[in-house]
Design an enzyme around this catalytic site. Structure first.
Site, mmCIF file in Angstrom:
data_model
loop_
_atom_site.group_PDB
_atom_site.id
_atom_site.type_symbol
_atom_site.label_atom_id
_atom_site.label_comp_id
_atom_site.label_asym_id
_atom_site.label_seq_id
_atom_site.Cartn_x
_atom_site.Cartn_y
_atom_site.Cartn_z
ATOM 1 C CG HIS A 46 47.680 42.934 54.140
ATOM 2 N ND1 HIS A 46 46.817 42.297 54.972
ATOM 3 C CD2 HIS A 46 48.802 43.176 54.869
ATOM 4 C CE1 HIS A 46 47.370 42.163 56.170
ATOM 5 N NE2 HIS A 46 48.581 42.677 56.143
HETATM 6 C C1 UD1 Z 1 53.059 45.610 56.583
HETATM 7 C C2 UD1 Z 1 53.658 44.505 57.455
HETATM 8 C C3 UD1 Z 1 52.601 43.432 57.689
HETATM 9 C C4 UD1 Z 1 51.328 44.033 58.255
HETATM 10 C C5 UD1 Z 1 50.845 45.183 57.382
HETATM 11 C C6 UD1 Z 1 49.668 45.870 58.027
HETATM 12 C C7 UD1 Z 1 56.052 43.953 57.257
HETATM 13 C C8 UD1 Z 1 57.044 43.020 56.667
HETATM 14 N N1 UD1 Z 1 54.793 43.852 56.796
HETATM 15 O O1 UD1 Z 1 52.714 45.046 55.322
HETATM 16 O O2 UD1 Z 1 53.087 42.483 58.614
HETATM 17 O O3 UD1 Z 1 50.347 43.041 58.298
HETATM 18 O O4 UD1 Z 1 51.910 46.135 57.222
HETATM 19 O O5 UD1 Z 1 48.863 46.493 57.072
HETATM 20 O O6 UD1 Z 1 56.393 44.765 58.083
HETATM 21 N N2 UD1 Z 1 52.053 51.459 50.762
HETATM 22 C C9 UD1 Z 1 51.291 52.562 50.452
HETATM 23 N N3 UD1 Z 1 51.036 53.462 51.440
HETATM 24 C C10 UD1 Z 1 51.510 53.330 52.704
HETATM 25 C C11 UD1 Z 1 52.303 52.210 52.986
HETATM 26 C C12 UD1 Z 1 52.556 51.279 52.000
HETATM 27 O O7 UD1 Z 1 50.839 52.734 49.332
HETATM 28 O O8 UD1 Z 1 51.222 54.192 53.555
HETATM 29 C C13 UD1 Z 1 52.314 50.470 49.668
HETATM 30 C C14 UD1 Z 1 53.708 50.632 49.070
HETATM 31 O O9 UD1 Z 1 53.622 50.377 47.712
HETATM 32 C C15 UD1 Z 1 54.498 49.535 49.744
HETATM 33 C C16 UD1 Z 1 53.448 48.453 49.960
HETATM 34 O O10 UD1 Z 1 52.249 49.169 50.229
HETATM 35 O O11 UD1 Z 1 55.565 49.079 48.968
HETATM 36 C C17 UD1 Z 1 53.789 47.551 51.118
HETATM 37 O O12 UD1 Z 1 53.985 48.288 52.319
HETATM 38 P P1 UD1 Z 1 54.838 47.680 53.537
HETATM 39 O O13 UD1 Z 1 54.736 48.538 54.740
HETATM 40 O O14 UD1 Z 1 56.209 47.337 53.075
HETATM 41 O O15 UD1 Z 1 54.125 46.299 53.805
HETATM 42 P P2 UD1 Z 1 52.586 45.941 54.035
HETATM 43 O O16 UD1 Z 1 52.163 45.040 52.939
HETATM 44 O O17 UD1 Z 1 51.790 47.164 54.303
HETATM 45 N N1 UDP Z 2 41.407 47.645 58.972
HETATM 46 C C1 UDP Z 2 40.851 48.893 58.702
HETATM 47 N N2 UDP Z 2 40.496 49.179 57.415
HETATM 48 C C2 UDP Z 2 40.649 48.304 56.381
HETATM 49 C C3 UDP Z 2 41.199 47.028 56.677
HETATM 50 C C4 UDP Z 2 41.581 46.738 57.975
HETATM 51 O O1 UDP Z 2 40.676 49.694 59.603
HETATM 52 O O2 UDP Z 2 40.303 48.644 55.246
HETATM 53 C C5 UDP Z 2 41.865 47.365 60.349
HETATM 54 C C6 UDP Z 2 41.179 46.212 61.027
HETATM 55 O O3 UDP Z 2 40.179 46.705 61.884
HETATM 56 C C7 UDP Z 2 42.287 45.530 61.809
HETATM 57 C C8 UDP Z 2 43.557 46.017 61.204
HETATM 58 O O4 UDP Z 2 43.219 47.002 60.264
HETATM 59 O O5 UDP Z 2 42.287 45.897 63.182
HETATM 60 C C9 UDP Z 2 44.290 44.874 60.545
HETATM 61 O O6 UDP Z 2 45.366 45.379 59.837
HETATM 62 P P1 UDP Z 2 46.045 44.575 58.655
HETATM 63 O O7 UDP Z 2 45.118 43.542 58.146
HETATM 64 O O8 UDP Z 2 46.549 45.601 57.711
HETATM 65 O O9 UDP Z 2 47.324 43.946 59.369
HETATM 66 P P2 UDP Z 2 47.595 42.611 60.220
HETATM 67 O O10 UDP Z 2 46.634 42.570 61.355
HETATM 68 O O11 UDP Z 2 47.471 41.464 59.285
HETATM 69 O O12 UDP Z 2 49.008 42.794 60.651
#
Ligand code: UD1
Ligand code: UDP
Length: 430
Positions: free
Chosen positions: A202
């Site tokens: 992601h």
């Molecule tokens: C964010 C964090 C990242 C973290 C991740 C955990 C930042 C810059 N990034 O990334 O560090 O690892 O969360 O998973 O803060 N979206 C949905 N549903 C939701 C939320 C988001 O569909 O509930 C989609 C939207 O299209 C959105 C995209 O995901 O534009 C990205 O979401 P965003 O929270 O901006 O960043 P993540 O990639 O989730």
């Molecule tokens: N995770 C989850 N379901 C998924 C993928 C990840 O519950 O389908 C959990 C996983 O156990 C981990 C956390 O999400 O603890 C990691 O989140 P993510 O990879 O979104 O963010 P990051 O750790 O890179 O910030």
């Protein structure tokens, strides 16, 4: 002590759950806030249910958008909430935009910001997370570093050691607290093939570039292994946009993002995990699942040094070579499985709450302007001679920020005894 806990995305809810449990167990009052950065059931609310947390008292509903938009809206809203709730400390974890907003709001209001998972550094400033964590750390009053290495990163950036507490990582607490529950409740293993690799992807730098995402997907198609892939919504959108979704659906075992208990089961059963996630690199070593990190850097180098994780880069050839080397050699594979988790024994939540309670009792969470004329501080090196040898760092009349022995730096633990020949870095006031 009145705490305010801000957890706004999937990993923040998971990693702060042990802290919230501990606050409750100790009878410490706290307010739970989400900025609403993650808002879908599968990225947020299912985690509140699986981890049996209470509903947040405030949801700012920031939602998705550009970095500036997300950060600015959350900053404004958090300011209001902090002013209203008047907490003695605000606790947040990690490196998302929500955490950046929270740290800034606290710093401007002179409210102590306690940063959980402080000191991680990938040394790649093109990652939004790296910028967020550097800024958050520098405005924190209390920094909970998971490892000595993370603490030393902070010291190298000039942060004083008395603000830093090495407490392990709450992911260990969360994993240990929930694995048994997952074994009882999760049915996910009935829905996936028996022998599989797990994949999560992601990171913006991996999935927002067509070229990079195509290369990674090509490698996965060529592996000829059964790959179970719970797809983050960001990644699903990009796969679709770049015309990669159909083939991914045909060749891999795609799932929607799965709940926490299901994910723990998948990760504990997988032959190997391929990931660009931060939290998954940590959980993998706790669960003894070999990890291949699909990135060019990691802020969790301890997992690599411990032998449980390998950086494969993001090029097709490198990914195939790395996976081939691990799965093609039983000795390499078993050595990775035996790697020991470097993030502590699962008591980080307790240590964090203990520290905050103690700091409050000592009046160290209050931020007030200095009552005296400040002098310039500078750091200099000093050799440990016979007059210093045998003394504990905590009893010295000056401040030590690092101990250096045989070219290796150590954190200045107050109970550490100095030995002749070591170098110490000390703070002098002009
Ligand atoms: C964010 C964090 C990242 C973290 C991740 C955990 C930042 C810059 N990034 O990334 O560090 O690892 O969360 O998973 O803060 N979206 C949905 N549903 C939701 C939320 C988001 O569909 O509930 C989609 C939207 O299209 C959105 C995209 O995901 O534009 C990205 O979401 P965003 O929270 O901006 O960043 P993540 O990639 O989730
Ligand atoms: N995770 C989850 N379901 C998924 C993928 C990840 O519950 O389908 C959990 C996983 O156990 C981990 C956390 O999400 O603890 C990691 O989140 P993510 O990879 O979104 O963010 P990051 O750790 O890179 O910030």
């Amino acid at each position: 002590m009145r705490a305010l806990v801000v957890a706004s995305t999937r990993p923040e809810v998971i990693k702060l759950s042990p802290v919230m449990r501990e606050l409750e167990a100790r009878g410490v009052e706290y307010t739970f806030v989400t900025t609403g950065q993650h808002y879908d059931d599968e990225l947020f609310w299912s985690f509140i249910r699986d981890l049996r947390l209470r509903q947040p008292e405030y949801n700012v509903e920031v939602g998705s958008g550009s970095h500036a938009y997300q950060t600015a809206r959350a900053l404004e809203a958090l300011e209001e909430i902090i002013l209203k709730e008047k907490p003695s400390a605000v606790i947040a974890e990690g490196d998302t935009n929500s955490v950046l907003s929270c740290a800034l709001a606290c710093a401007k209001l002179h409210v102590a910001f306690a940063h959980v998972e402080a000191g991680l550094r990938s040394f790649d400033r093109t990652m939004p997370e790296e910028v967020n964590r550097i800024i958050a750390d520098h405005v924190s009053e209390v920094l909970f570093a998971p490892t000595e290495r993370a603490a030393l990163n902070l010291i190298e950036e000039g942060i004083p050691p008395e603000k830093i507490f090495i407490v392990g990582n709450t992911i260990v607490d969360a994993t240990l607290q929930n694995l048994e529950i997952a074994r009882e409740k999760s049915r996910i293993l009935e829905a996936v093939p028996e022998d599989f690799l797990l994949l999560t992807l992601h990171r913006a730098e991996n999935v927002d570039s067509k070229e990079r995402l195509s290369g990674i997907m090509e490698a996965l198609f060529e592996l000829r292994e059964r790959v179970v892939f719970p797809v983050h919504p960001r990644t699903r959108q990009r796969l679709e946009e770049f015309g990669l979704l159909k083939r991914a659906e045909e060749e891999l075992h795609l799932l929607p993002p799965v709940g926490y208990l299901d994910f723990l089961m998948l990760l504990s059963r997988a032959k190997l995990v391929l990931t660009d996630s931060g939290g998954v690199q940590e959980e993998a070593i706790v669960l003894h699942t070999p990890c291949v990190t699909l990135r060019t850097s990691t802020e969790r180098p301890e997992t690599i040094e411990a032998g449980g994780n390998v950086l494969a880069g993001v090029e097709k050839a490198g990914i195939l070579r790395t996976v081939g080397r691990i799965l093609g050699d039983e000795r390499v594979y078993q050595a990775m499985r035996r790697a020991q988790n470097p993030f502590g024994g699962g008591d980080s939540g307790r240590r964090i709450v203990d520290t905050l309670i103690k700091l409050e009792e000592e009046g160290r969470l209050e931020i007030a302007p200095p009552g005296r004329v400040l002098r310039r501080k500078r750091r200099e090196f000093m050799r440990v001679d016979s007059s210093l040898a045998g003394k504990r760092i905590g009893e010295l009349p000056f401040q030590v920020v690092r101990v250096i022995e045989a070219g290796r730096a150590r954190f200045p633990y107050p109970e550490l005894r100095l030995r002749e020949g070591q170098m110490i870095e000390v703070v002098r006031e002009d």
